[in-house]
Each structure stands twice: as structure tokens, then as C-alpha cells.
Motif scaffolding. Structure first.
Motif, PDB file in Angstrom:
ATOM      1  N   ALA A  57     -11.490  -5.477  -8.265  1.00 57.99           N
ATOM      2  CA  ALA A  57     -11.575  -6.822  -8.314  1.00 57.99           C
ATOM      3  C   ALA A  57     -10.945  -7.793  -7.704  1.00 57.99           C
ATOM      4  O   ALA A  57     -11.368  -9.021  -7.623  1.00 57.99           O
ATOM      5  N   LEU A  58      -9.997  -7.437  -7.154  1.00 55.02           N
ATOM      6  CA  LEU A  58      -9.034  -8.165  -6.364  1.00 55.02           C
ATOM      7  C   LEU A  58      -9.294  -8.024  -4.979  1.00 55.02           C
ATOM      8  O   LEU A  58      -8.505  -8.728  -3.893  1.00 55.02           O
ATOM      9  N   GLN A  59     -10.416  -7.456  -4.387  1.00 53.07           N
ATOM     10  CA  GLN A  59     -10.917  -7.218  -3.016  1.00 53.07           C
ATOM     11  C   GLN A  59     -10.991  -8.633  -2.386  1.00 53.07           C
ATOM     12  O   GLN A  59     -10.659  -8.910  -1.073  1.00 53.07           O
ATOM     13  N   ASP A  60     -11.236  -9.657  -2.876  1.00 52.89           N
ATOM     14  CA  ASP A  60     -11.520 -10.765  -2.437  1.00 52.89           C
ATOM     15  C   ASP A  60     -10.143 -11.519  -1.849  1.00 52.89           C
ATOM     16  O   ASP A  60      -9.970 -12.092  -0.939  1.00 52.89           O
ATOM     17  N   GLN A  61      -9.173 -11.248  -2.881  1.00 50.78           N
ATOM     18  CA  GLN A  61      -7.733 -11.803  -2.454  1.00 50.78           C
ATOM     19  C   GLN A  61      -7.056 -10.959  -1.266  1.00 50.78           C
ATOM     20  O   GLN A  61      -6.229 -11.626  -0.585  1.00 50.78           O
ATOM     21  N   VAL A  62      -7.673  -9.771  -1.306  1.00 53.15           N
ATOM     22  CA  VAL A  62      -7.164  -8.817   0.017  1.00 53.15           C
ATOM     23  C   VAL A  62      -7.633  -9.509   0.985  1.00 53.15           C
ATOM     24  O   VAL A  62      -6.757  -9.941   1.976  1.00 53.15           O
ATOM     25  N   LEU A 106       0.822  -1.773  13.295  1.00 56.86           N
ATOM     26  CA  LEU A 106       0.302  -2.923  12.551  1.00 56.86           C
ATOM     27  C   LEU A 106       1.856  -3.715  11.969  1.00 56.86           C
ATOM     28  O   LEU A 106       2.626  -2.536  11.450  1.00 56.86           O
ATOM     29  N   ASP A 107       1.690  -4.822  11.914  1.00 54.15           N
ATOM     30  CA  ASP A 107       2.934  -5.244  10.852  1.00 54.15           C
ATOM     31  C   ASP A 107       2.586  -5.015   9.570  1.00 54.15           C
ATOM     32  O   ASP A 107       3.525  -4.787   8.728  1.00 54.15           O
ATOM     33  N   CYS A 108       1.291  -5.275   8.999  1.00 54.22           N
ATOM     34  CA  CYS A 108       0.967  -5.272   7.727  1.00 54.22           C
ATOM     35  C   CYS A 108      -0.269  -4.580   7.410  1.00 54.22           C
ATOM     36  O   CYS A 108      -1.468  -4.709   8.058  1.00 54.22           O
ATOM     37  N   PHE A 109      -0.492  -3.881   6.269  1.00 59.41           N
ATOM     38  CA  PHE A 109      -1.618  -3.274   6.024  1.00 59.41           C
ATOM     39  C   PHE A 109      -1.888  -3.593   4.462  1.00 59.41           C
ATOM     40  O   PHE A 109      -0.797  -3.384   3.653  1.00 59.41           O
ATOM     41  N   VAL A 110      -2.765  -4.536   4.106  1.00 64.23           N
ATOM     42  CA  VAL A 110      -3.087  -5.049   2.913  1.00 64.23           C
ATOM     43  C   VAL A 110      -3.886  -4.177   2.068  1.00 64.23           C
ATOM     44  O   VAL A 110      -5.072  -3.964   2.379  1.00 64.23           O
ATOM     45  N   VAL A 111      -3.362  -3.911   1.039  1.00 62.43           N
ATOM     46  CA  VAL A 111      -4.149  -3.183  -0.206  1.00 62.43           C
ATOM     47  C   VAL A 111      -4.368  -3.514  -1.324  1.00 62.43           C
ATOM     48  O   VAL A 111      -3.344  -4.397  -1.908  1.00 62.43           O
ATOM     49  N   VAL A 126       1.246  -4.532   2.220  1.00 61.82           N
ATOM     50  CA  VAL A 126       1.152  -5.630   1.099  1.00 61.82           C
ATOM     51  C   VAL A 126       0.200  -5.372  -0.040  1.00 61.82           C
ATOM     52  O   VAL A 126      -0.870  -5.120   0.319  1.00 61.82           O
ATOM     53  N   ILE A 127       0.845  -5.097  -1.198  1.00 60.60           N
ATOM     54  CA  ILE A 127       0.003  -4.671  -2.307  1.00 60.60           C
ATOM     55  C   ILE A 127      -0.500  -5.882  -3.243  1.00 60.60           C
ATOM     56  O   ILE A 127       0.517  -6.596  -3.447  1.00 60.60           O
ATOM     57  N   VAL A 128      -1.892  -6.323  -3.092  1.00 59.78           N
ATOM     58  CA  VAL A 128      -2.224  -7.421  -3.891  1.00 59.78           C
ATOM     59  C   VAL A 128      -2.464  -6.975  -5.451  1.00 59.78           C
ATOM     60  O   VAL A 128      -3.036  -5.952  -5.871  1.00 59.78           O
ATOM     61  N   ARG A 129      -1.710  -7.920  -6.163  1.00 60.60           N
ATOM     62  CA  ARG A 129      -2.003  -7.587  -7.464  1.00 60.60           C
ATOM     63  C   ARG A 129      -2.380  -9.028  -8.360  1.00 60.60           C
ATOM     64  O   ARG A 129      -2.534 -10.184  -7.533  1.00 60.60           O
ATOM     65  N   ALA A 130      -2.897  -8.900  -9.463  1.00 57.86           N
ATOM     66  CA  ALA A 130      -3.305 -10.045  -9.986  1.00 57.86           C
ATOM     67  C   ALA A 130      -2.434 -11.272 -10.209  1.00 57.86           C
ATOM     68  O   ALA A 130      -2.671 -12.467  -9.737  1.00 57.86           O
ATOM     69  N   GLU A 131      -1.220 -11.088 -10.226  1.00 55.33           N
ATOM     70  CA  GLU A 131      -0.179 -12.162 -10.275  1.00 55.33           C
ATOM     71  C   GLU A 131       0.858 -12.314  -9.392  1.00 55.33           C
ATOM     72  O   GLU A 131       1.315 -13.495  -9.134  1.00 55.33           O
TER      73      GLU A 131
END
Length: 431
Positions: A353-358, A343-348, A397-402
Motif C-alpha cells: 500500500a505504500l508503493q506510492d510513497q516509495v 547506487l546511493d540509495c535503493f528505496v523499498v 531506504v525502507i518506507v514505512r507508514a509513519e
RNA sequence: GUGGAUGUAGCUCAAUUGGUUAGAGCAUCGGGUUGUGGUCCCGAGGGUUAUGGGUUCGAGUCCCACCAUCCACCCCA
């Protein structure tokens, strides 16, 4: 009930499928860069198509059945009859030479063993509409080009070739009748495959005259070509016109091999005869140098086949290469690259609460052509990164609030990027 | 199609002369090491011993059949 794959067939789990695709992709790539066009035909053909070419005895070796309309059908055991049928149907509108290839599964009802199964994939390369030995040499070039493409070298494999035309001319010169020659060729094909005494016995049956057998042996032992006159003198035969032409044809073939720069891969070998009757000129087989495996490929010139199948008499030459032996050889030589999917990216994300942004991030990346996946389960970050590593992703790719963090899983480097900037041009960050 | 060998978890192998609920490693899944990765620790699932008969008090183990795989013939398009 417990079902298993039908005898002699293979299941392609992702790991095996990756290997198969690796071979098929290489076959197609090499075919195209050599100027060939792809075709395919039906898996089912009329049984007669194979009867005409090979006789009744072939029927026991293929999968055949009668359909509900009473048609006698067979699953294709090879592609050449289909090719000939298709060419014949449009022979007058196709520009020549016709250079076609196919990547097809074929079926043979024979006993499976190492290097041999009942369904396999075969790459066929054919040049139709050229009588020149150059076309035969081009076929060999394509085969060698493929083998080199897969990482094999001239010390791994060898193209053994000979000329059935020359052999037939010699046999004719020795006084054998035309209708006796096929039987002799069939016996000569066994040379080297049988113990010498058994071979001698078989040869004696089809060639009773001892001095004739002696001349045949002398010819078979030749390692390099002489002039027609020398050859004729050596074998005590007349230097016929056909002998001269056959020899000239072989010389042109050899010259073309040199010009193509592949002579180091090739060796003249009178032991190559090929089992089937329809070969008429140059024939060749490709083997691994250790000769522990079956032939990787085989082919040659078949100038009569289209005519036999109801078409005009047009020169044709080509070869077939199966996936089974090739796959075994590459595996043995360690030439199969790491084919596990990546895979190129694995998003986590570490925050449920941020699952939607994932999901939004995943969607944007996928639309942008970036191979991306994620974990459907919300877990702690440690586990998710474990998942990413397990999927062999290049980046997490680590999704954070900001913002987003893009972590290179090979080097461990991690950078913070504003989400909008990353999603506009993700490839900039995934070099 | 003929002959020979083999067949125990997904994989590699264990299981004393026939003797209790067939084990292990790897893999898979879950959990922990309390939020930055392939390590480590704990746990779980998974086998009517390919399948079907037979012998025996008792069969993974012995016998027969069948299926599949491998090897050698036949054939090789």
C-alpha cells in the motif's frame, strides 16, 4: 540472420564501458591539469589528407570509400592530420604555444590481434608553436603524469627516447646523402625487432660501406651522450654545426626531464626511431617494463607536417596513446579499480500500500542528486533488500507508514528518520 | 593481405573408438526459508555444437568452405 560485431571492433557492455570511461576520464583530467584544451574533428576526412602526409601505400591500411558525390573519403586512422588541418585554418589567430588534446576513436584496416583492433580510442597530446626541446619533454611529462595517475610506477613502464635529428646528423656526417637517410632510418627502426643476422642483412643493403656500418653500430650502442667533439672523434666524422645543435637539443630535453622529476621513467635508447618519415627531432615510445606488450604510446617532434599540409612551418610535438594496450596492462597489473556501478540509495517498502510513497521518495532523492533506484515489483522485504544488495546500493531506504528507516548496507546499521526531515537533506544521512 | 591454432549455453568446461531427447558449475529469472540483505534449499529459461555444405544407417566428433578469435608475419600513423 546472425549478426556479430564487425571484425576488429568491440562492443562495450556496461562492464567494458566502465573501463573505457575510466581511461577516458583520466586522460581528460590529466590533460586539463597540464594546461591542454580539448578539440575534436570529424570521423571522415578526405582521403588526400592522409595521402599527402604518408603516401599512397597508406591507403590500403585505412577504411576508405567514395561517397555519392564522388568524393574519396576515409575514416580517420589518426588525429594528427585533422589537428594540423584545423590549426592551419586558424593559425594566425591562435595564441601560441597551442596545447591541445583529443580523445577520439580512430580506425585502421589492419589485422586485429592482441593489443590491436580496427577501432580504438586514442588520446593525443600536442604542443604546436614551440621549437624548444622543453616542449618535447613536457609531452613526456604529461604521458608519465597519466600513467602515474592510473597507478603505474617507473618500475612498471619505461619511456624510451632518442633523437632522430642527432641520428640524421650522424648519418650525414658519415657521408650518406639526404635522400638516402629515410631508408636507413626505416632499417634502423627494425633493430631489436628482427633477429640480428636479418637486421645486418637489411642494413648492408642500404649501407654498402662496411666502415660506415661499423660507425652506425658504434653510435647505436652508445648509452650516454658525449660531447659533439668526442662523438665525432669516436665515429670518425666531422663535428658539424648540425651535430652540435642536435646534441644540444637532446641535452636540453634530458635536462627538462630531470627538472620535471621524471628521469627515472625515461631511458635514452637509440633503438627508438619510429616508423614514419615525418618525425624530425626527439622521438619516444612507452613500453611496459616486461616488454611483452606493444608500445603503450609513441610520439615526438614533427616540425614539417603543418607545412606539408599547406600551412606555415611551425614546430610541433606530441604523442598518441591508445586504450587497448593500456587497458591490457592495467588489467594485468591489477590496477583497474572496482568499476561496477553503485547506487546511493535503493528505496523499498514491505507494505504494498505504500508503493506510492516509495515513488515520491525516489523522486525527491533523485531531484536532490542522490543516485537512487527501486524495484518495480512489490515483493516481500527480504527480497527487496536482496535487490538492494544486488544493485550495490550504499543505503536501503525502507518506507514505512509513519517514518523512514535508513539502513547502511555496508555496516548493517539502521536508523529511523521522519520522512520530511530525510527528504529535505538526504545527504546528511548518507555520509 | 600471408601462414598456423582454436570455435559446444552469457562465462568456464564435459560429452567413451562416430551411436538414443548435448551435460555441469557460475551467471540470469522464479519460488521457499512467511516481512531486514549478498548464505542455504527448490525450480525454470537458455545451445539447429560459430555458419553452410559433404561423407555415413547415424556427425559436437570425420572432410571441405566460410566467418570470427588468438598467435606469428606485413605494418604500425
Amino acid at each position: 540472420m546472425d549478426f556479430q560485431a564487425v571484425k576488429g571492433t568491440r562492443d562495450f557492455y556496461p562492464a567494458e564501458m566502465a573501463v573505457r570511461n575510466y581511461l577516458v576520464d583520466a586522460w581528460r583530467r590529466v590533460s586539463l591539469r597540464n594546461g591542454f584544451e580539448e578539440f575534436d574533428g570529424p570521423v571522415l576526412e578526405y582521403l588526400d589528407l592522409y595521402r599527402v602526409k604518408s603516401g599512397d601505400e597508406i591507403v590500403s591500411q585505412l577504411f576508405a570509400f567514395t561517397d555519392r558525390g564522388g568524393r574519396q573519403l576515409a575514416m580517420r586512422p589518426e588525429m594528427t592530420p585533422t589537428l594540423a588541418r584545423m590549426i592551419n585554418a586558424r593559425v594566425n589567430s591562435l595564441p601560441r604555444p597551442i596545447k591541445w588534446f583529443c580523445l577520439s576513436n580512430v580506425f585502421r584496416a589492419e589485422n586485429p590481434q592482441r593489443g590491436r583492433s580496427r577501432e580504438f580510442f586514442q588520446w593525443n597530446i600536442d604542443i604546436i608553436g614551440s621549437d624548444q626541446a622543453l616542449a618535447d619533454a613536457e609531452g613526456v611529462f604529461v604521458a608519465v603524469d597519466l600513467l602515474a595517475e592510473l597507478g603505474l610506477a617507473s618500475n612498471d613502464v619505461v619511456v624510451r627516447y632518442s633523437s632522430r635529428r642527432l641520428l640524421a646528423a650522424v648519418l650525414t656526417g658519415l657521408g650518406l646523402a639526404a635522400d638516402a637517410i629515410p631508408a636507413v632510418l626505416a632499417v634502423l627502426d627494425k633493430r631489436g625487432k628482427l633477429p640480428d643476422p636479418a637486421f645486418a642483412e637489411m642494413l648492408e643493403k642500404v649501407v654498402p660501406a662496411e666502415d660506415t656500418r661499423e660507425s652506425i653500430r658504434k653510435f647505436l650502442d652508445l648509452r650516454q651522450m658525449e660531447s659533439a667533439e668526442e662523438l665525432a672523434a669516436d665515429l670518425c666524422i666531422l663535428a658539424s654545426e648540425e651535430l652540435r645543435l642536435a646534441l644540444e637539443d637532446l641535452r636540453q630535453f634530458q635536462q627538462a626531464l630531470r627538472s620535471f622529476g621524471i628521469e627515472a621513467w625515461c631511458r635514452y635508447d637509440t633503438g627508438i626511431v619510429r616508423g614514419l618519415a615525418y618525425y624530425t627531432g626527439i622521438v619516444y615510445e612507452i613500453y611496459d617494463r616486461s616488454e611483452t606488450l606493444r608500445a603503450l604510446a609513441g610520439g615526438g617532434r614533427y616540425d614539417n607536417l603543418l607545412e606539408v599540409l599547406g600551412g606555415p612551418k611551425i614546430g610541433a610535438t606530441g604523442f598518441g596513446m591508445g586504450d587497448v594496450v593500456l587497458g591490457i596492462l592495467l588489467a594485468e597489473k591489477g590496477k583497474l579499480p572496482d568499476l561496477a556501478s553503485r547506487l546511493d540509495c535503493f528505496v523499498v517498502t514491505g507494505e504494498a500500500a505504500l508503493q506510492d510513497q516509495v515513488l515520491q521518495t525516489v523522486g525527491a532523492l533523485r531531484r536532490g542528486g542522490v543516485a537512487t533506484d527501486f524495484s518495480p515489483k512489490a515483493r516481500n522485504l527480504s527480497k527487496l533488500l536482496k535487490d538492494a544488495a544486488g544493485r550495490r546500493a550504499r543505503y536501503a531506504v525502507i518506507v514505512r507508514a509513519e517514518s523512514l528507516a535508513v539502513k547502511n548496507l555496508t555496516t548493517g546499521e539502521q536508523i529511523d528518520v521522519p520522512a520530511g526531515e530525510f527528504l529535505r537533506q538526504p545527504k546528511k544521512f548518507l555520509a
